[in-house]
Design an enzyme around this catalytic site. Structure first.
Site, PDB file in Angstrom:
ATOM      1  N   SER A 199       0.833  -1.199   0.000  1.00 57.81           N
ATOM      2  CA  SER A 199       0.000   0.000   0.000  1.00 57.81           C
ATOM      3  C   SER A 199       0.872   1.254   0.000  1.00 57.81           C
ATOM      4  CB  SER A 199      -0.955  -0.046   1.198  1.00 57.81           C
ATOM      5  OG  SER A 199      -2.009   0.872   1.043  1.00 57.81           O
ATOM      6  N   ASP A 242      -5.597  -3.438  -2.955  1.00 56.75           N
ATOM      7  CA  ASP A 242      -4.695  -3.140  -1.846  1.00 56.75           C
ATOM      8  C   ASP A 242      -4.094  -4.403  -1.231  1.00 56.75           C
ATOM      9  OD1 ASP A 242      -3.421  -2.048   0.330  1.00 56.75           O
ATOM     10  OD2 ASP A 242      -5.120  -0.846   0.978  1.00 56.75           O
TER      11      ASP A 242
END
Length: 426
Positions: free
Chosen positions: A120, A264
């Site tokens: 991320s 993600d």
């Protein structure tokens, strides 16, 4: 990572409800996935098993994808991982990690990393941390000048039920295209060929599993192909499901085309280190000459885990309604997931001869309201706090599971008293 779902939990729930009721996208042809199955291995093949008893081990079966990538071949073998850096998720709280790395450089103790991993927001800063201190100023500027409009753009509300996300990630996509230049790719490729490794994690939404990308090997590919894939991997790793759209990867499996949706990486792991890195570290430590006199082998290296945020969510009263209760529950789950990953990395580090180091934002720090609050004043405060802690640097040498905070006090009733404050001895 602090308060990482309070600002988006309503959007995530809305997106989930919309997905359940509005399947308007054309059908995809995802890759069929057959999970590994357990099969017995003889004790001689696995010395950890009890004498005379088979040990169950995971073994791949037909249907699993085997990597085939000439750029990631044995032409540039990985060197011994003596210093490994793992950067966590955390969105805007990445400003803390960027500040810590800058302060660490200022301390004069920051090593060259043999392996860098990122998830991320950690994936976005990983290329700069990988290339070294010459990129510290640029990384710091990037993380202290970001604004919300540089990361995502909220869609018109009436269109959201018919979209795959609440916001568009086109601003972040443009930012990544600006930062990941052919020149930067060339630098990363040069370091990859020296045996250093840069890994980024995404989540395959079809399999619900972590996918680790060797982006150093991808950087060895010529642009535009290599640049586009590198950028897409970073964008996918930072795309919060429901908040930002997943990234499509069109892949080739035995000559047949298929499509994967990736989002993600923090859905699968808040931070990670591939298992082969620990295996290589253990092999290197075992090959070290014995220390002079009694005692164990000298340490084989270091693992540094930098968490973008706090280890525990801030306590706050929860309104007894559906969305607040779900929001608090998911928030607690995400933090617990991160602490579990840190404990897992600690055990693997101990087993492979790596010394464990952990840093995270101080629990008493009052920062951003949410992890998607890209307020420049708040980002600068996080960066400065990270830099202050990095100048030490301030390390913890064990995971939070071995520290106060998780289940240390066992309740036997409903009457309590506060424990006395710790008083240091003379």
């Amino acid at each position: 990572m602090d308060r990482c779902v309070r600002g988006t939990i309503g959007a995530l729930l809305l997106a989930a409800l919309a997905a359940a009721g509005c399947a308007i996208h054309p059908p995809r042809r995802p890759v069929p996935f057959t999970p590994p199955h357990a099969q017995p291995l003889a004790p001689a093949d696995h010395p950890g098993g009890p004498a005379g008893e088979p040990v169950m081990a995971m073994s791949p079966v037909p249907g699993c994808l085997a990597p085939f990538d000439p750029a990631a071949s044995d032409a540039y073998p990985m060197r011994r991982p003596r210093n490994v850096l793992a950067l966590s998720s955390g969105a805007a709280y990445g400003a803390y990690a960027a500040g810590f790395i800058n302060g660490w450089t200022d301390s004069g103790t920051r090593p060259e990393f043999d392996v860098v991993t990122g998830i991320s927001t950690g994936a976005l800063m990983a290329p700069f941390a990988f290339l070294g201190p010459e990129y510290d100023v640029h990384m710091g500027h990037l993380y202290t000048t970001l604004q919300t409009q540089d990361v995502f753009r909220i869609r018109t509300w009436v269109t959201i039920p018919f979209k795959d996300s609440v916001a568009s990630s086109s601003p972040l996509q443009r930012l990544i295209e600006k930062e990941i230049t052919p020149t930067l790719m060339t630098r990363i490729a040069e370091e990859h060929k020296k045996g250093r490794r840069l890994y980024v994690g995404t989540t395959n939404l079809d399999t619900r599993r972590l996918v680790v990308w060797d982006v150093g090997a991808i950087a060895c590919r010529p642009c535009p192909e290599g640049c586009e894939l590198f950028r897409d991997v970073l964008l996918a790793s930072a795309s919060v499901p429901g908040m930002m759209p997943p990234v499509r990867f069109r892949i080739d499996v035995d000559g047949e085309r298929a499509t994967e949706l990736h989002a993600d990486g923090a859905v699968s792991a808040q931070l990670f280190v591939p298992s082969h890195v620990f295996a290589a570290a253990a092999a290197g430590a075992a090959a070290d000459p014995p220390a002079a006199g009694p005692g164990p082998h000298p340490p084989g290296g270091n693992l540094y885990a930098v968490v973008s945020g706090k280890l525990y969510p801030d306590a706050a009263p929860v309104r007894p309604r559906v969305l607040p209760v779900l929001g608090a529950s998911v928030e607690g789950l995400i933090y617990a997931h991160c602490r579990g990953e840190l404990a897992n990395l600690y055990g693997l580090s101990r087993a492979s001869g790596l010394r464990y180091h952990l840093t995270a934002l101080d629990q008493g720090y009052q920062g951003l309201q949410t992890s998607v609050d890209f307020d420049r004043k708040g980002l600068k405060g996080l960066f400065d706090e990270g830099r202050r802690q990095g100048e030490g640097p301030a390390w913890m040498y064990g995971p939070p599971a071995l520290s106060p905070g998780d289940g240390d006090y066992i309740r036997s009733g409903l009457r309590f008293r506060r424990p006395p404050a710790h008083v240091a001895g003379p």
